[in-house]
Write a protein that holds these residues in place. Sequence first.
Motif, PDB file in Angstrom:
ATOM      1  N   SER A 190       0.834  -1.194   0.000  1.00  0.00           N
ATOM      2  CA  SER A 190       0.000   0.000   0.000  1.00  0.00           C
ATOM      3  C   SER A 190       0.870   1.244   0.000  1.00  0.00           C
ATOM      4  N   MET A 192       3.075   4.250  -1.596  1.00  0.00           N
ATOM      5  CA  MET A 192       2.853   4.961  -2.840  1.00  0.00           C
ATOM      6  C   MET A 192       3.930   4.643  -3.873  1.00  0.00           C
ATOM      7  N   SER A 205      -1.854   8.922 -10.098  1.00  0.00           N
ATOM      8  CA  SER A 205      -1.355   8.744  -8.724  1.00  0.00           C
ATOM      9  C   SER A 205      -1.060  10.084  -8.082  1.00  0.00           C
ATOM     10  N   GLN A 209      -2.595  11.345  -4.676  1.00  0.00           N
ATOM     11  CA  GLN A 209      -1.778  11.861  -3.581  1.00  0.00           C
ATOM     12  C   GLN A 209      -2.339  13.215  -3.143  1.00  0.00           C
ATOM     13  N   TRP A1423      -7.291   1.683  -3.426  1.00  0.00           N
ATOM     14  CA  TRP A1423      -5.931   2.148  -3.638  1.00  0.00           C
ATOM     15  C   TRP A1423      -5.629   3.097  -2.494  1.00  0.00           C
ATOM     16  N   THR A1424      -4.604   2.799  -1.723  1.00  0.00           N
ATOM     17  CA  THR A1424      -4.244   3.584  -0.531  1.00  0.00           C
ATOM     18  C   THR A1424      -5.485   3.904   0.303  1.00  0.00           C
ATOM     19  N   ASN A1425      -6.246   2.859   0.614  1.00  0.00           N
ATOM     20  CA  ASN A1425      -7.451   2.994   1.443  1.00  0.00           C
ATOM     21  C   ASN A1425      -8.557   3.840   0.835  1.00  0.00           C
TER      22      ASN A1425
END
Length: 1501
Positions: A190, A192, A205, A209, A1423-1425
């Motif tokens: 997980s 980045m 992405s 972010q 994706w990343t929670n």
Amino acid sequence: MPAPSAAPASASSSSSSSKFHRARSGGARDERYRSDIHTEAVQAALAKHKEQKMALPMPTKRRSTFVQSPADACTPPDTSSASEDEGSLRRQAALSAALHQSLQNAESWINRSVQGSSTSSSASSTLSHGEGKGTSGSLADVFANTRIESFSVPPDVTATTSTPSARPAAIDLPPSGIVKGMHKGSNRSSLMDTADGVPVSSRVSTKIQQLLNTLKRPKRPPLKEFFVDDFEEIVEVPQPDPNQPKPEGRQMTPVKGEPLGVVCNWPPALEAALQRWGTTQAKCPCLTALDVTGKPVYTLTYGKLWSRSLKLAYTLLNKLGTKNEPVLKPGDRVALVYPNNDPVMFMVAFYGCLLAEVIPVPIEDAGGQQIGFLLGSCGIALALTTEVCLKGLPKTQNGEIVQFKGWPRLKWVVTDSKYLSKSPKDWQPNISAAGTEPAYIEYKTSKEGSVMGVTVSRVAMLAHCQALSQACNYSEGETIVNVLDFKKDAGLWHGILTNVMNKLHTISVPYSVMKTCPLSWVQRVHAHKAKVALVKCRDLHWAMMAHRDQRDVSLSSLRMLIVTDGANPWSVSSCDAFLSLFQSHGLKPEAICPCATSPEAMTVAIRRPGVPGAPLPGRAILSMNGLSFGVIRVNTEDKNSALTVQDVGHVMPGGMMCIVKPDGPPQLCKTDEIGEICVSSRAGGMMYYGLAGVTKNTFEVIPVNSSGSPVGEVPFVRSGLLGFVGPGSLVFVVGKMDGLLTVSGRRHNADDIVATGLAVESIKTVYRGRIAVFSVSVFYDERIVVVAEQRPDASEEDSFQWMSRVLQAIDSIHQVGVYCLALVPANTLPKTPLGGIHISQTKQHFLEGSLHPCNILMCPHTCVTNLPKPRQKQPGVGPASVMVGNLVAGKRIAQASGRDLGQIEDNDLVKKHQFLTEVLQWRAQATPDHPLFLLLNAKGTTVCTATCLQLHKKAERIASVLCDKGHLNAGDNVVLLYPPGIELITAFYGCLYSGCVPVTVRPPHAQSLVATLPTVRMIVEVSKAACILTTQTLMRLLKSREAAGAVDVKTWPTIIDTDDLPRKRLAQIYKPPTPEMLAYLDFSVSTTGMLTGVKMSHAAVSGLCRAIKLQCELYSSRQIAICLDPYCGLGFVLWCLCSVYSGHQSILIPPMELESNLFLWLSTVSQYKIRDTFCSYSVMELCTKGLGNQVEMLKARGINLSCVRTCVVVAEERPRVSLTHSFSKLFKDIGLSSRAVSTTFGSRVNVAICLQGTSGPDPTTVYVDLKSLRHDRVRLVERGAPQSLLLSESGKILPGVKVVIVNPETKGPLGDSHLGEIWVNSPHTASGYYTIYDNETLQADHFNTRLSFGDAAQTLWARTGYLGFVRRTELTAASGERHDALYVVGALDETLELRGLRYHPIDIETSVSRTHRSIAECAVFTWTNLLVVVVELCGCEQEALDLVPLVTNVVLEEHYLIVGVVVVVDPGVIPINSRGEKQRMHLRDSFLADQLDPIYVAYNM
């Protein structure tokens, strides 16, 4: 119309007419809400945010989608455009120059330097599919000073398929370089910087972010406390903030108006007043109508009004029906349909109805469906109208008037004089003293959009005229100018009713005149020396904008300028501005008289005309924060969030007023509390016609004190206005109940939020100030939605910047989050008859996904603060305690098994052969000419067959080629690369004959080599294949130039084509030394994108074939039809192995042939009278979607499925109940039994665990509670229970197979009806993974693992990686015991762990697919929670943004999750593998690598 110039023009330089035009062009503000103080406050609030630099990710949008037409195409010329309305006009072109400057220089709050300019463009925008894709400019993410660069667009991979919308051929795609064996968690990073092989510099992405950074900002404080809703689910509820202001005053006492004076000559009824003036003052003017240019065109005298009303009354009562059967009787309701520019005809019709004692119901121009509800509830069968209006109504072909949608059947009567009969001399209307019988019905539209009729009695009509006459001090013969709609509200009360009471002369200025000549009402006041004018704020603005056209008008005659929307708190600035401009034209400050009205209570309060020179009433400057808690606080702390309100005068004469709490019982408010204004007086509405229930709560309110006991016996009427009574008994209104937004227990006013939106530099973005604010109910609270029309020339960056600033301004000033902010193209919001925004219809469009926004920003992360707390897993409960707990509770351990192989007597000759090769040789000798395989093409003709002997002979020839050409040794792996067919089968047995290990691989797709060849390459490498067997065509493809573009073709192992084989005998057929030896390798790509190979031993092969033979009762006289891909799992076993073992004949139908002939599978089954057929979900879906509406054609072709006993879907997933049900239902008409369809269940470790077979009970279904499933519990519910999920049993467990349900963390066994991992023990389980790494621990964990507790036998189990449960049913199994059903819920690998709960993507996807008809397919991943939802749009691209709020709402409502990113893509983008399963991880990787070419990507805040 020219767009306004950017800099405000100075007064001296702009000519008068252009000034007016510029002001009213697209950019004009809605000046109703104009307030310099508020604008400054908003600017100050935004400046505060400037320090916190924060980059919101700008949505990614495909350019072609939202090309707005140029301004002139959107904006009809002003004469016809109904866009100026009550509301939203137009008003000064510019804010003050200083403000403009300051904003231009102010650096916006959006951070300009996000990680360098490399990330500053959004994903490549492209033209729509068909056009060539060269380079195209793309939107800048960060709209500060970065250049907008041009990117070259990645190649369009979809162009290879035949049609742009068709899905590319099903492809199994592993991501580069991942090979299984790892279980969940070990490779799912997980962080980045790695995205499973995706370069993270991608633009997506970066935006994600940015989104994560934004979401890390402090939110609104989370709410405390819980309440338990109907399930164990816990939802936060707002708990009062200890610091919130509370009312401190004493309980208010009702406030009385002055007594209604007794005037000697007041008539006993309004009709009597008409009779008096019509007979004694016949020449006096009553009503003057204007033509389109604003010139007087006709004056109706009192004599004419009386005589024409008499004629109409006589006609209505005597001339419509026959003498014995009149059409109308006194008391009947009649609709009045008159245009807004014909007050004369309307007035005659209104009084004609009163004289005939029928009840007039004035309505807006015909056509609205909601009006139909009003006509129905009032029981109206007759409509009066003018000849001109009737001609304009739409007609059917035979000349009848069209029946409008939702309307009752109406008889239309034209009331022009020439059609009326003169009454006989002796006929007199019956004019009695006014009583409580209904006089007329005034319509009102409720907050929800329904239209109701407020009934006004004759005595109330009279009393209201008396009260208005006294309050406004009307005297006979005065002239008044009326700019309002004369069919309802103050326009009707003053201009039609009180007018006749006092013999006034009304000059009626219609809306159409105001649009062409905004100053017309001021000119009429000047020309007629009018004493009173009735206007709305909008009319003040129009006059201010145009006033330079007329220097010499005088308003000195006005003693009252009645501002009828003075109850709008934002009216105060309009009044001030108008006064400052027109004071020099003789307007007296004390003449401005705001009033407050409502359809139910009629006139609530009005400011009396002042005495010249007396001090003007004061203003209240209230704290918005206080108001949101319903408390009056003079604003001291923060001048930014203040609301300035003016009074609307005193209570009406003869009336009494009290303020009650807006919700709950009508409890009297305290003196410093805001509540709903209630009025008790003879002059008010009596009921909503025909709606007794709603009436009681509105018209018969008895206020109660704090202890709940009634105060007095006098009933009050709720006015729908919110306000308070201030010092000196002055009434102040701060908003309407209809505009009340109650969010987390705090009250906000829609108008206030509109004002804030307009104060944020809206000139560049918002078209004519048109903003709608409403709330929608999502997840146990109201959520605020702001919708604005976007100017045709607004740029993406301007719009996005305006949206982000509005969010901040509203947050700052109102301390409330906006859930959704949408911009729609100019002129597309639904309009009210006078051009305002129709709020309830806009809300309806929003909720049903038909608003078609061109920009949207959702902020669920910031707004939704009442989600349940994330679940904490209970540590420390060991497997032993769980088991003891189950035993104590009397629950059995969840396990189930198929029939015991040892007890089944099958006197089968096959059993003596250990190996499949031996079975084939035996069959070739015993029954050489028995046909085993039949291959069909798309036309349904047999292209190839194989008998036992032919198969044996061909296998021998292949084996000899392998030994000679390939120089292979026993145990070498050989890749078989063949299209579905018999060649694949012969090559397989050829490998076994030579001792090689076959690996079947799906051949690459010639049209999409780049996508499909790497998978082939990878299996070749991972399996360490020594040789590839294939056809000549495929061999050329593997070595082609195109292939070289995708992989390194020089490193292929030996490639042998088997098209022309030498006729050479094999020296000897290889016999493995033990049955545990490897028979073949089974490779497949899982839905999570993992490539996994498993080892199948000879013993497993024989065991599996025997289990299937027993379950399906297969023997040599049987035929089965197979429409499956033959490359892995059970599909391969059925295609290649079972016939040889059991001797039955297999009819092979390659699924790809269905693409050119949908009927192929079903017609084959019918033609050959097949009893058992096997297919995949993709085939079933193809038939359901493609043949669903062609059942009659199937019948005509003679297709009959009554022969089918079992139709089995081969799958490795939760059964798709809705698909199998619709398939059964659709083809029931051609004989398909409802019991025939079932599914199988298999996994990587064991390809066939369940299969329905021929005997045993039918598959059972259960409804389980979705909320419990998320907690890994199974709770059975009734059909139709909310949040329920229908699950079906996956067929019967095969003979020799045992399953147990296990807790995946503790490895302890679970009780009946508990959700856990399915573990399997059977003779045909695979013997392990075949991987490069040969990871022993994983082998042990997945294939030879033991329960941690409670299994004395120490059985070795294999873990399937699927969650499911076992439930004992009431049915009897073949063994005579009760049947245990196995239900599969989903793959562990696929589950999403969010908020401590376990979600199955398919459940979220099912909810999403239901929300809008244009969603073709949907897939979710995290994706990343952040939860990312990808939807395929099958409608037109303008619907793309409608999906964003719908998707967000449904996931929040049904799954308690906030969607982080919504991606809208073209049909066919979501990759689907050969088994018809979605490949979500592959989709995720493509998304993060910017390869999807989305139509729109929305990043939810």
